[in-house]
Design a protein around this motif. Structure first.
Motif, PDB file in Angstrom:
ATOM      1  N   SER A  16     -28.485 -25.684  33.998  1.00 38.17           N
ATOM      2  CA  SER A  16     -29.170 -24.438  33.820  1.00 38.17           C
ATOM      3  C   SER A  16     -29.142 -24.147  35.434  1.00 38.17           C
ATOM      4  O   SER A  16     -29.301 -24.432  36.262  1.00 38.17           O
ATOM      5  N   VAL A  17     -28.479 -22.515  35.322  1.00 37.91           N
ATOM      6  CA  VAL A  17     -28.437 -21.879  36.531  1.00 37.91           C
ATOM      7  C   VAL A  17     -29.377 -20.973  36.457  1.00 37.91           C
ATOM      8  O   VAL A  17     -29.223 -19.855  35.613  1.00 37.91           O
ATOM      9  N   THR A  18     -30.438 -20.788  37.526  1.00 34.27           N
ATOM     10  CA  THR A  18     -31.523 -19.800  37.621  1.00 34.27           C
ATOM     11  C   THR A  18     -30.977 -18.690  38.046  1.00 34.27           C
ATOM     12  O   THR A  18     -30.128 -18.649  38.992  1.00 34.27           O
ATOM     13  N   ASN A  19     -31.957 -17.677  38.348  1.00 35.36           N
ATOM     14  CA  ASN A  19     -31.609 -16.337  39.127  1.00 35.36           C
ATOM     15  C   ASN A  19     -31.786 -16.734  40.448  1.00 35.36           C
ATOM     16  O   ASN A  19     -30.865 -16.106  41.346  1.00 35.36           O
ATOM     17  N   ASP A  20     -32.551 -17.578  40.905  1.00 38.12           N
ATOM     18  CA  ASP A  20     -32.780 -17.947  42.281  1.00 38.12           C
ATOM     19  C   ASP A  20     -31.542 -18.767  42.757  1.00 38.12           C
ATOM     20  O   ASP A  20     -31.083 -18.487  43.751  1.00 38.12           O
ATOM     21  N   ASP A  21     -30.840 -19.546  41.734  1.00 38.97           N
ATOM     22  CA  ASP A  21     -29.432 -20.156  42.206  1.00 38.97           C
ATOM     23  C   ASP A  21     -28.524 -18.859  42.425  1.00 38.97           C
ATOM     24  O   ASP A  21     -27.664 -19.484  43.447  1.00 38.97           O
ATOM     25  N   LEU A  22     -28.375 -18.053  41.721  1.00 37.46           N
ATOM     26  CA  LEU A  22     -27.485 -17.015  41.908  1.00 37.46           C
ATOM     27  C   LEU A  22     -27.759 -16.443  43.130  1.00 37.46           C
ATOM     28  O   LEU A  22     -26.820 -15.738  43.880  1.00 37.46           O
ATOM     29  N   SER A  23     -29.033 -16.200  43.450  1.00 37.32           N
ATOM     30  CA  SER A  23     -29.140 -15.358  44.731  1.00 37.32           C
ATOM     31  C   SER A  23     -28.732 -15.971  46.054  1.00 37.32           C
ATOM     32  O   SER A  23     -28.540 -15.424  47.009  1.00 37.32           O
ATOM     33  N   LYS A  24     -28.269 -17.315  46.034  1.00 40.08           N
ATOM     34  CA  LYS A  24     -27.916 -17.883  46.995  1.00 40.08           C
ATOM     35  C   LYS A  24     -26.409 -17.547  47.299  1.00 40.08           C
ATOM     36  O   LYS A  24     -25.857 -18.102  48.257  1.00 40.08           O
ATOM     37  N   GLU A  41     -32.691 -17.757  33.175  1.00 40.07           N
ATOM     38  CA  GLU A  41     -31.893 -18.535  33.698  1.00 40.07           C
ATOM     39  C   GLU A  41     -30.667 -18.512  32.470  1.00 40.07           C
ATOM     40  O   GLU A  41     -30.842 -17.978  31.418  1.00 40.07           O
ATOM     41  N   ARG A  42     -29.571 -19.084  32.749  1.00 38.79           N
ATOM     42  CA  ARG A  42     -28.579 -19.088  31.559  1.00 38.79           C
ATOM     43  C   ARG A  42     -27.802 -20.622  31.786  1.00 38.79           C
ATOM     44  O   ARG A  42     -28.080 -21.341  32.920  1.00 38.79           O
ATOM     45  N   ARG A  43     -27.279 -21.067  30.671  1.00 39.08           N
ATOM     46  CA  ARG A  43     -26.576 -22.431  30.699  1.00 39.08           C
ATOM     47  C   ARG A  43     -25.327 -22.160  30.997  1.00 39.08           C
ATOM     48  O   ARG A  43     -24.473 -21.442  30.573  1.00 39.08           O
ATOM     49  N   VAL A  44     -24.725 -23.087  31.601  1.00 39.59           N
ATOM     50  CA  VAL A  44     -23.362 -23.292  32.258  1.00 39.59           C
ATOM     51  C   VAL A  44     -22.498 -24.576  31.754  1.00 39.59           C
ATOM     52  O   VAL A  44     -23.327 -25.699  32.155  1.00 39.59           O
ATOM     53  N   SER A  45     -21.524 -24.452  31.147  1.00 38.75           N
ATOM     54  CA  SER A  45     -20.991 -25.842  30.976  1.00 38.75           C
ATOM     55  C   SER A  45     -20.284 -26.428  32.129  1.00 38.75           C
ATOM     56  O   SER A  45     -19.488 -25.736  32.680  1.00 38.75           O
ATOM     57  N   ALA A  46     -20.533 -27.654  32.644  1.00 42.61           N
ATOM     58  CA  ALA A  46     -19.890 -28.384  33.651  1.00 42.61           C
ATOM     59  C   ALA A  46     -18.776 -29.282  33.297  1.00 42.61           C
ATOM     60  O   ALA A  46     -17.664 -29.281  33.686  1.00 42.61           O
ATOM     61  N   ASP A  47     -18.556 -29.611  31.824  1.00 44.47           N
ATOM     62  CA  ASP A  47     -17.723 -30.471  31.384  1.00 44.47           C
ATOM     63  C   ASP A  47     -17.359 -30.443  30.010  1.00 44.47           C
ATOM     64  O   ASP A  47     -16.799 -31.359  29.527  1.00 44.47           O
ATOM     65  N   GLU A  48     -17.882 -29.527  29.426  1.00 47.82           N
ATOM     66  CA  GLU A  48     -17.691 -29.416  28.062  1.00 47.82           C
ATOM     67  C   GLU A  48     -16.934 -28.160  27.730  1.00 47.82           C
ATOM     68  O   GLU A  48     -17.237 -27.129  28.355  1.00 47.82           O
ATOM     69  N   ASN A  49     -15.538 -28.247  26.833  1.00 49.96           N
ATOM     70  CA  ASN A  49     -14.980 -26.942  26.359  1.00 49.96           C
ATOM     71  C   ASN A  49     -15.444 -26.426  25.180  1.00 49.96           C
ATOM     72  O   ASN A  49     -16.649 -26.775  24.541  1.00 49.96           O
ATOM     73  N   THR A  50     -15.044 -25.482  24.740  1.00 55.47           N
ATOM     74  CA  THR A  50     -15.439 -24.570  23.659  1.00 55.47           C
ATOM     75  C   THR A  50     -15.565 -25.205  22.376  1.00 55.47           C
ATOM     76  O   THR A  50     -16.618 -25.184  21.671  1.00 55.47           O
ATOM     77  N   SER A  51     -14.581 -26.003  21.841  1.00 56.33           N
ATOM     78  CA  SER A  51     -14.638 -26.716  20.668  1.00 56.33           C
ATOM     79  C   SER A  51     -15.611 -27.982  20.737  1.00 56.33           C
ATOM     80  O   SER A  51     -16.490 -28.162  19.858  1.00 56.33           O
ATOM     81  N   GLU A  52     -15.912 -28.386  21.832  1.00 52.14           N
ATOM     82  CA  GLU A  52     -16.912 -29.497  21.934  1.00 52.14           C
ATOM     83  C   GLU A  52     -18.440 -28.947  21.700  1.00 52.14           C
ATOM     84  O   GLU A  52     -18.944 -29.507  21.039  1.00 52.14           O
ATOM     85  N   MET A  53     -18.622 -27.827  22.264  1.00 55.68           N
ATOM     86  CA  MET A  53     -19.893 -27.267  22.286  1.00 55.68           C
ATOM     87  C   MET A  53     -20.088 -26.840  20.664  1.00 55.68           C
ATOM     88  O   MET A  53     -20.981 -26.992  20.285  1.00 55.68           O
ATOM     89  N   ILE A 140     -18.031 -18.591  28.424  1.00 53.67           N
ATOM     90  CA  ILE A 140     -17.957 -17.285  29.068  1.00 53.67           C
ATOM     91  C   ILE A 140     -17.834 -17.651  30.522  1.00 53.67           C
ATOM     92  O   ILE A 140     -17.115 -16.753  31.339  1.00 53.67           O
ATOM     93  N   SER A 141     -18.590 -18.771  31.185  1.00 59.85           N
ATOM     94  CA  SER A 141     -18.183 -19.103  32.522  1.00 59.85           C
ATOM     95  C   SER A 141     -16.941 -19.002  33.072  1.00 59.85           C
ATOM     96  O   SER A 141     -16.889 -18.767  34.170  1.00 59.85           O
TER      97      SER A 141
END
Length: 317
Positions: A16-24, A41-53, A140-141
């Protein structure tokens, strides 16, 4: 004959990447993002590709419907962030599931899931399939400019899926494309041809926020009214509206224009951001699992996106 939805599923990456995380890292704030877009907040893939999700969302949908992968006759995946240009994301989902059937992708940006449902409806009308899997999956990330505060605060990653079987639930639909690249565009990026003379732009999202907002409100309100009229139902008869989760203010403006209470619009953008073609699929699954949709409920799914494209459909649960 059309289809009915017998199972839904979704998957969100754990990061999870929060608004406060982005403000940094960029000039923004939690208050600015909430007021402008409605996202916490928004979710961001750290190690999964599109087909895996997509596979993880599809697996949940299959489990709900009581369907095994070898029963699936067709897989259509809506995505603009595939792992490769070739093979397809749908093919990757098929391989991970262990299914054996035609599998291909559709790209109509954020409207893609509705376009995929419309495509699948044709197979059921011709009695070519008994069970189909429609997936919306986006990372999308990987195409987001994380230095641009006007776009990077909006988007997130995720996937949603639905299992379709023969039925008469798909009542009315409307899809459209204007063929414009001025309001929203995403270049393909690197061009290896030594003969191509035009400038090649980086593969990252460009969006004219003001024009997108106007197009979205007009399209959403217009499509909802059109579907109700075509199906000969009153707007008050609609139990839920599942809109593309792009900006909460777009949904609020459409609500006012249509004089439909916001309570009828299912909104989860605050938790996940704009997940493009996965947006409606994720929202539909969450609505299905938390709100207790009942048989006979009328539901409208409505989307808009780059292209400029739009797609809406009315289903009876």
């Amino acid at each position: 004959m059309s289809f009915k939805i017998t199972g839904t599923g979704s998957y969100l990456p754990p990061l999870s990447v929060t608004n406060d995380d982005l403000s940094k890292t960029i000039d923004t704030s939690d208050e600015w993002i909430k007021q402008r877009i409605g996202i916490n907040e928004r979710r961001v893939s750290a190690d999964e590709n599109t087909s895996e999700m997509g596979y993880k969302a599809a697996k949940k949908a299959l489990e709900m419907s009581g369907t095994s992968p070898d029963e699936i006759d067709l897989i259509i995946t809506a995505s603009m962030t595939g792992d490769y240009l070739c093979p397809t994301t749908a093919g990757g989902i098929e391989r991970l599931l262990g299914a054996h059937c035609p599998a291909y992708d559709i790209n109509s940006a954020c409207s893609g899931f509705v376009f995929a449902l419309e495509t699948a409806a044709g197979y059921f009308a011709r009695k070519k399939v008994k069970k189909a899997l429609v997936v919306g999956s986006e990372r999308i990330s990987k195409i987001t400019d994380w230095t641009d505060r006007n776009t990077c605060v909006i988007f997130g990653d995720g996937a949603g899926a639905a299992v379709l079987e023969p039925g008469d639930s798909y009542i009315a639909s409307h899809i459209n494309t204007e063929g414009s690249d001025e309001v929203i565009n995403i270049p393909t990026g690197t061009n290896l041809s030594p003969y191509y003379k035009k400038e090649t732009k980086d593969c990252r999202i460009f969006m004219d926020g003001q024009e997108t907002f106007k197009f979205a409100v007009s399209t959403m309100a217009g499509d909802i009214s059109r579907l109700a009229e075509e199906a000969n139902v009153l707007l008050g008869d609609i139990k839920y509206i599942v809109p593309h989760q792009a900006n909460v203010r777009i949904i609020q403006y459409a609500s006012k224009r249509l004089k439909i209470p916001m309570e009828k619009f299912f909104v989860n953008i605050q938790n996940y951001g704009n997940t493009s073609a996965a947006s409606i699929a994720i929202a539909l699954d969450e609505l299905n699992r938390t709100k207790g949709i009942e048989k006979g409920d009328l539901i409208i799914m409505t989307a808009f996106g780059g292209g400029l494209s739009s797609g809406s459909c009315l289903i009876k649960w």
